[in-house]
Every structure is written in C-alpha cells, then in structure tokens.
Design a protein around this motif. Structure first.
Motif, mmCIF file in Angstrom:
data_model
loop_
_atom_site.group_PDB
_atom_site.id
_atom_site.type_symbol
_atom_site.label_atom_id
_atom_site.label_comp_id
_atom_site.label_asym_id
_atom_site.label_seq_id
_atom_site.Cartn_x
_atom_site.Cartn_y
_atom_site.Cartn_z
ATOM 1 N N LEU A 28 44.562 36.833 41.273
ATOM 2 C CA LEU A 28 43.512 37.803 41.724
ATOM 3 C C LEU A 28 42.788 38.067 40.656
ATOM 4 O O LEU A 28 43.308 38.817 39.880
ATOM 5 N N VAL A 33 49.169 37.489 41.092
ATOM 6 C CA VAL A 33 49.858 38.722 42.002
ATOM 7 C C VAL A 33 51.018 39.283 41.310
ATOM 8 O O VAL A 33 51.279 40.461 41.144
ATOM 9 N N THR A 221 49.348 38.998 50.576
ATOM 10 C CA THR A 221 48.692 38.085 49.959
ATOM 11 C C THR A 221 49.027 36.878 50.557
ATOM 12 O O THR A 221 48.795 35.714 49.936
ATOM 13 N N LEU A 227 44.447 36.592 50.709
ATOM 14 C CA LEU A 227 44.182 36.497 49.163
ATOM 15 C C LEU A 227 42.957 36.911 48.785
ATOM 16 O O LEU A 227 42.623 37.746 47.798
ATOM 17 N N GLY A 230 42.501 40.498 49.001
ATOM 18 C CA GLY A 230 43.110 41.132 47.807
ATOM 19 C C GLY A 230 42.217 41.186 46.420
ATOM 20 O O GLY A 230 42.099 42.032 45.657
ATOM 21 N N ASN A 231 41.610 40.045 46.444
ATOM 22 C CA ASN A 231 40.791 39.582 45.393
ATOM 23 C C ASN A 231 39.525 40.811 45.325
ATOM 24 O O ASN A 231 39.336 41.150 44.251
ATOM 25 N N SER A 293 35.951 35.329 41.853
ATOM 26 C CA SER A 293 36.924 35.101 40.622
ATOM 27 C C SER A 293 36.735 33.619 40.260
ATOM 28 O O SER A 293 37.192 32.673 41.017
ATOM 29 N N ILE A 309 37.689 32.386 45.364
ATOM 30 C CA ILE A 309 38.644 31.986 44.190
ATOM 31 C C ILE A 309 38.592 30.658 43.744
ATOM 32 O O ILE A 309 38.621 29.807 44.567
#
Ligand code: G1P
Length: 356
Positions: A28, A33, A221, A227, A230-231, A293, A309
């Motif tokens: 993340l 994590v 996540t 996920l 969360g990112n 990310s 991501i």
C-alpha cells in the motif's frame, strides 16, 4: 503487553496475486501491509511480537527477519493446519505466558494509534476487548451488538446483521481465561475454531467484553477492491517528496512522491496523490493518478492510470486507461496501438496482456 499477529492464511480472496506471495506483503503506497502493523505496534511501545505463519511464510520471514530492522523483536510459530483464528492464537500460548496480549490480523490497515486502544482496554478492566468499525457490508464480518461500550453479543457473518459494527480483527486479552475458553471451543459451521466464538463464550460466562470503537479509517485488505481502498486511504496521508527527475514538459500536481533514479518524461501529467518508487520510467504520454502507487523499476508509456497499484518491475506501453487495477510484480501490459479502452485488471506476478 505482547502482540500476536495472525499471518498464516492462504489469501484466497486475493488470487491470483497470492499464488506467488503472502497477502501481508502486498504493498500500500509502496509499503507492505504488515509493515504498517509492525510499526504501529512499535510506536505503541509493544516490542515483543509473535507471528503465526503458514502459507508463503518464507518471503514474510525474509522481509521481517528478527524484527530488529523495524525496532521490534519477532518470533515465529507455524500453524501447520488452517483451523481458524482461535486455533492460530492458541499456537502462541507458551510464548505469551502470563502477559496481556493484543491479537491482530496481518492484513488489516487502520490509523487509530494502538496505544489509545490499549489505554481503553486497560481502563475497562475487562478480560477481553474487541475493536469494532462501522461498515456498509456487515454480513461479511463478525458483527457485534453493543451497549454503552460493552459488547452484548457477537455473531460471525450473520445473514441479517443487527448492527453495522464489524469485528475489526484487533483483540485484547488479559488473564488466563482466554486459554481455557479456546481449549474448549468446538469448530464453527465453517469448520474453524473462531475468535468470534471465543468472545461469545466470555459473554456466556457473564464476563465483560469491552468494545473499542476505532476512530479514523480501517480496512481489511483481503480482496482486490479493499486493497485499492486501503491504498487510497494511505495515499491520503502522503507528503510530497520528489527525488527523481521531472521533464519540463511534464506536469506534476497535488501530493506526489517520486523515488530516486525515476524519470518523468515528456507529456506526462501526474495528478496526486501518487507515489512512484525508484528507477521508474514514466512517459511519454501518460496521465497518472489520482490514487496510484507504482513500485520500483516500473515502465509506463502511452497509458492513463487511475486508482491502481503497480508492483515492482511492471511494464505498460499501451494506449488504454487502466482503472481499479492491481498488477503483480513484473506483470506487463503489452505493446500495441489499439484504440482507447477503459479496462480493469488484477494481474498476478509475471502475467501479461498483449495483442497477438
Ligand atoms: C475474520 C473474523 C471476523 C472479522 C474479520 C475482520 O474473518 O472471523 O470476525 O470481522 O476477520 O476482517 P475472515 O477474514 O476470516 O473471514
């Protein structure tokens, strides 16, 4: 207080990414994590950690080592069979000894300081505290009914949840009773020894169970969309830090971090929050962000990416708009000159998408 982190599961809901690595190492904002959890424990002054490992334990142990790189001391115990969360906790019994302890799932992300939760648990004097967080889909979680800071009832994944308060995967135990309860548990309907049943047994024995209502954000996540959420929430806390090279013909807006050795080329627009690792080549002709990310040594050309991501060594050179996507390490989305499309991918390590 000691900490037991449960990190043995298969991560089935995150396949195919978890075919090649443990879910606790998924990044993340370019940080696994599990590292957020370890650092939060350290910041709370909890330095003795026991990780319950199983599936894909080698990369996890290699990353965390003995904990000294993160300012903590980490011991590992194997859960040889996946028999549930309470079974996983029971493996740490000898290691915990007489201490109070916190149990955390290894794939959750949250921003309330653990110290504040410990304070609430200790002030309650209860043998057990459980962190709760309101969610829109409580039927996917353990759900608690609460009265004035005390838990009245917990049910694992109820079809008709009575509240929206999910059990957040953070539990506190003080005193020996938890070991007696876990030792007498029966497997649940899904065949597992459940922490939810452990809590319910405290309640049946008329023992108080304290509710810790989490402040800020929280996310399990376990699934791709979680996920990505969360990112997003980690990227909202990003600060600008540009170490790479940005072309004069590129535009960088908002909060953006770019690692050393990365180059942002011609006709690239970066809309923060965006984090880009080291050694990346971005451009020409890209729109990156918001909420993206990108790991280390990634190449992106002719592509628009939002809310996604990309892990280390990915490559994209494709005139598409990529949204809500997760690309595992060294995944590539091939070269070509297709007309523009909006696509959504979850690609495991070394996957590729290309026009033949
Ligand atoms: C587990 C717990 C559940 C809790 C959830 C939090 O569920 O059994 O009570 O709400 O973690 O993420 P699982 O992820 O094993 O389905």
């Amino acid at each position: 207080m000691k900490a037991v982190i449960l990190a043995a599961g298969f991560g089935t809901r995150m396949r195919p990414i978890t075919h090649t690595g443990p879910k606790q190492l998924l990044p993340l904002a370019n940080k696994p994590v599990i590292q957020y959890i370890v650092e939060k424990l350290r910041d709370a002054g909890i330095s003795e950690l026991c990780l319950i490992v199983g599936y894909m334990k080698a990369p996890l142990m290699e990353f965390l080592g003995d904990g000294s790189g993160f300012g903590v001391k980490i011991t590992y115990r194997d859960q040889l069979e996946r028999k549930g969360l309470a079974h996983a906790v029971s493996i740490a019994k000898e290691w915990v000894g007489d201490d109070s302890f916190i149990v955390l799932l290894g794939d959750i992300i949250f921003n309330m300081p653990i110290k504040d939760m410990v304070g609430q648990h200790e002030a309650s004097g209860a043998p057990c505290s459980v962190a709760l967080f309101p969610v829109n889909d409580p039927e996917k979680f353990g759900v608690a009914e609460v009265d004035d800071g005390t838990i009245l009832r917990v049910v694992e994944k109820p079809k008709e949840p009575k509240t929206n308060l999910a059990i957040a995967g953070i539990y506190f135990f003080s005193g020996p009773e938890v070991w007696d309860i876990i030792g007498k548990l029966k497997p649940s309907a899904r065949g597992e020894y459940e922490l939810t049943d452990t809590i319910e047994t405290f309640l049946k024995r008329k023992r108080p169970v304290n509710a810790v209502k989490l402040k800020g954000s929280w996310k399990d996540t376990g699934q791709p969309e979680d996920l990505l959420e969360g990112n997003r929430f980690i990227l909202n806390e990003l600060t600008t830090d540009i170490r790479g090279t940005v072309s004069e013909e590129a535009v960088v807006r908002g909060v953006v971090a770019i690692g050393k050795g990365s180059t942002i080329g011609k006709d690239v627009i970066i809309r923060g929050p965006v984090t880009i690792g080291e050694g990346c080549t971005i451009g020409p002709d890209c729109i990156i962000g918001p909420y993206v990310s990108i790991g280390n040594n990634v190449t992106v050309k002719n592509t628009s990416i939002e809310e996604s991501i990309m892990m280390d060594e990915c490559k994209i050179d494709y005139p598409i708009k990529l949204v809500n996507s997760i690309l595992g390490r060294a995944a590539s989305v091939g070269v070509g000159n297709l007309s523009s499309h909006t696509v959504e991918f979850v690609l495991g390590d070394h996957s590729f998408v290309r026009r033949s």
